[in-house]
Design an enzyme around this catalytic site. Sequence first.
Site, PDB file in Angstrom:
ATOM      1  N   LYS A 150      -9.659   5.217  37.003  1.00 20.76           N
ATOM      2  CA  LYS A 150      -9.029   5.411  38.314  1.00 20.76           C
ATOM      3  C   LYS A 150      -8.844   4.062  38.992  1.00 20.76           C
ATOM      4  CE  LYS A 150      -9.837   8.264  42.474  1.00 20.76           C
ATOM      5  NZ  LYS A 150     -10.752   9.280  43.073  1.00 20.76           N
ATOM      6  N   SER A 195      -8.656  13.697  44.402  1.00 17.24           N
ATOM      7  CA  SER A 195      -7.833  12.501  44.420  1.00 17.24           C
ATOM      8  C   SER A 195      -7.709  11.829  43.048  1.00 17.24           C
ATOM      9  CB  SER A 195      -8.403  11.484  45.410  1.00 17.24           C
ATOM     10  OG  SER A 195      -9.693  11.055  44.980  1.00 17.24           O
ATOM     11  N   SER A 237     -13.263  15.218  44.030  1.00 15.44           N
ATOM     12  CA  SER A 237     -12.118  14.548  43.401  1.00 15.44           C
ATOM     13  C   SER A 237     -12.186  14.351  41.898  1.00 15.44           C
ATOM     14  CB  SER A 237     -11.878  13.193  44.066  1.00 15.44           C
ATOM     15  OG  SER A 237     -11.210  13.396  45.277  1.00 15.44           O
TER      16      SER A 237
HETATM   17  N1  GLN Z   1     -10.299  16.014  49.163  1.00 14.41           N
HETATM   18  C1  GLN Z   1     -11.457  15.357  49.688  1.00 14.41           C
HETATM   19  C2  GLN Z   1     -11.045  14.299  50.688  1.00 14.41           C
HETATM   20  O1  GLN Z   1      -9.880  14.115  50.874  1.00 14.41           O
HETATM   21  C3  GLN Z   1     -12.268  14.764  48.576  1.00 14.41           C
HETATM   22  C4  GLN Z   1     -11.721  13.495  48.056  1.00 14.41           C
HETATM   23  C5  GLN Z   1     -12.615  12.833  47.062  1.00 14.41           C
HETATM   24  O2  GLN Z   1     -13.520  13.455  46.484  1.00 14.41           O
HETATM   25  N2  GLN Z   1     -12.405  11.557  46.887  1.00 14.41           N
HETATM   26  O3  GLN Z   1     -11.863  13.673  51.292  1.00 14.41           O
END
Ligand code: GLN
Length: 489
Positions: free
Chosen positions: A78, A153, A177
């Site tokens: 990532k 994400s 995510s």
């Molecule tokens: N969807 C969650 C957020 O926007 C989790 C994102 C993540 O785990 N990085 O904070």
Amino acid sequence: MSELTTKTLTELRDMLASGSISATEATQACLDRIAATEDRVGAFTSVQAEAALDYAKALDAEGPQTDKPLWGVPVSVKDILATKDAPTTCASKILENFTPFYDATAVARLRDAGAVIIGKTNMDEFAMGSSTENSAFGVTRNPWDTTRIPGGSSGGSAASVAAGQCFGSLGTDTGGSIRQPASFCGCVGLKPTYGRVSRYGCVAYASSLDQIGPLTRSVPDAALLLSAIAGYDERDSTSVDCPVPDYVAAANERQDLTGVRLGMPKEYWANGLAPEVEKGCRAAIKRAEELGAELVPVDLPHTKYGIASYYIIAMAEASSNLARFDGVRYGKRAQGAHDLIDMYTASRSEGFGDEVKRRIMLGTYVLSAGYYDAYYRKAAQVRRLVRQDYLDAFEKCDIICGPASPVTAWGLEEKTDDPLQMYLMDVYTISLNLAGLPGISLPVGLGEDTGMPVGLQLLGPAFAEDRLLAASGALMRGLDPLPAPKGLE
Ligand code: GLN
């Protein structure tokens, strides 16, 4: 898909170790697959074709090394993890041209294990989002159906694995995510216990929640990647110095689930759960019962406060963490500013996207003097209660299970106008991060309405990744594997 790129990481690793394929051939196969599919998937922010081939050639020159468990295996990471030979953008304009001078510990450990890093994967900007649509460099599409999102994400990581562009990937999970995109793309995704994997070199979103983990095509693959990256690191003061079990052995150790008490929290089967997800998860749980698991009802009564407290804590931490992007030390600096404050303001206004700005503003608000007690302190107190729920539940069961997401992957742009709707989609993943515990999402079937992958989540007590991998291995061997994704045919 060429036959090679449908193999699991473990299968490829064995072929490489036996010399039936070279590291260069494996890397070239991934690069060919990327060339054939990337215009439809968009999984990468950058592909390091030349560096990857050079690295693979160097590996081939020395020959397979038994002390390198990922020798010659192409993986992606990532674009939130620092890589010394490649840009690290966090899918943000503010870091567009930023290349760190060091590797994140997790990345360095992959390289030490002999992995070939082929590229950096797309994500929601600074990991803020659930669909990979908040990227400054364009969306990623789901390899099962390219009109749909891959989740987020870590959507690029999940899509790259599902599309056969690499054999495994590292993502990060702050509120789901890793697990949610894994479930949307039919992959295995593991979020380790907070402190299991060093966060050194992982650009911080919400430091008390962030954790790096693998996305793969099988449970033993996840075990292999986790083994490579887990363990104490003196550069991360929150990494925990406790022994790393043999995860690969764990993933293969169980033939069935005899003696496993599976906790079933009613709060994870609530209103808003899509019937196809409920059906897919219940069928997998029934299979777990046939394999010997015992179902135990458990209560997680504070689950309903999870989203509210998570978004307060995550935004508060983000507003502080993102203060370092000021146009002076990293990345983009706005031109034409007439003084320092003007330069900060212009650099941040031009560099950050809408969702990031929204979170910095809300985070600053909940931390401000007049509101700190009402919001941030309260959220921190609720977080304690959420964690206590899990600790109480694990007195009665060994593993908790439920859906990873209330729905399967939705259509591109379906929820981009309504951030709150997007936040609510995280209902089943978020509490685990508040509690700092490990969880794994497993591809247990396809939804009967959408035909998209359904993910079942197994959650465990702190540092019980081996227990999760053992149960996951047994369950996945007892279920039919998913077919190949159809969206790229
Ligand atoms: N969807 C969650 C957020 O926007 C989790 C994102 C993540 O785990 N990085 O904070």
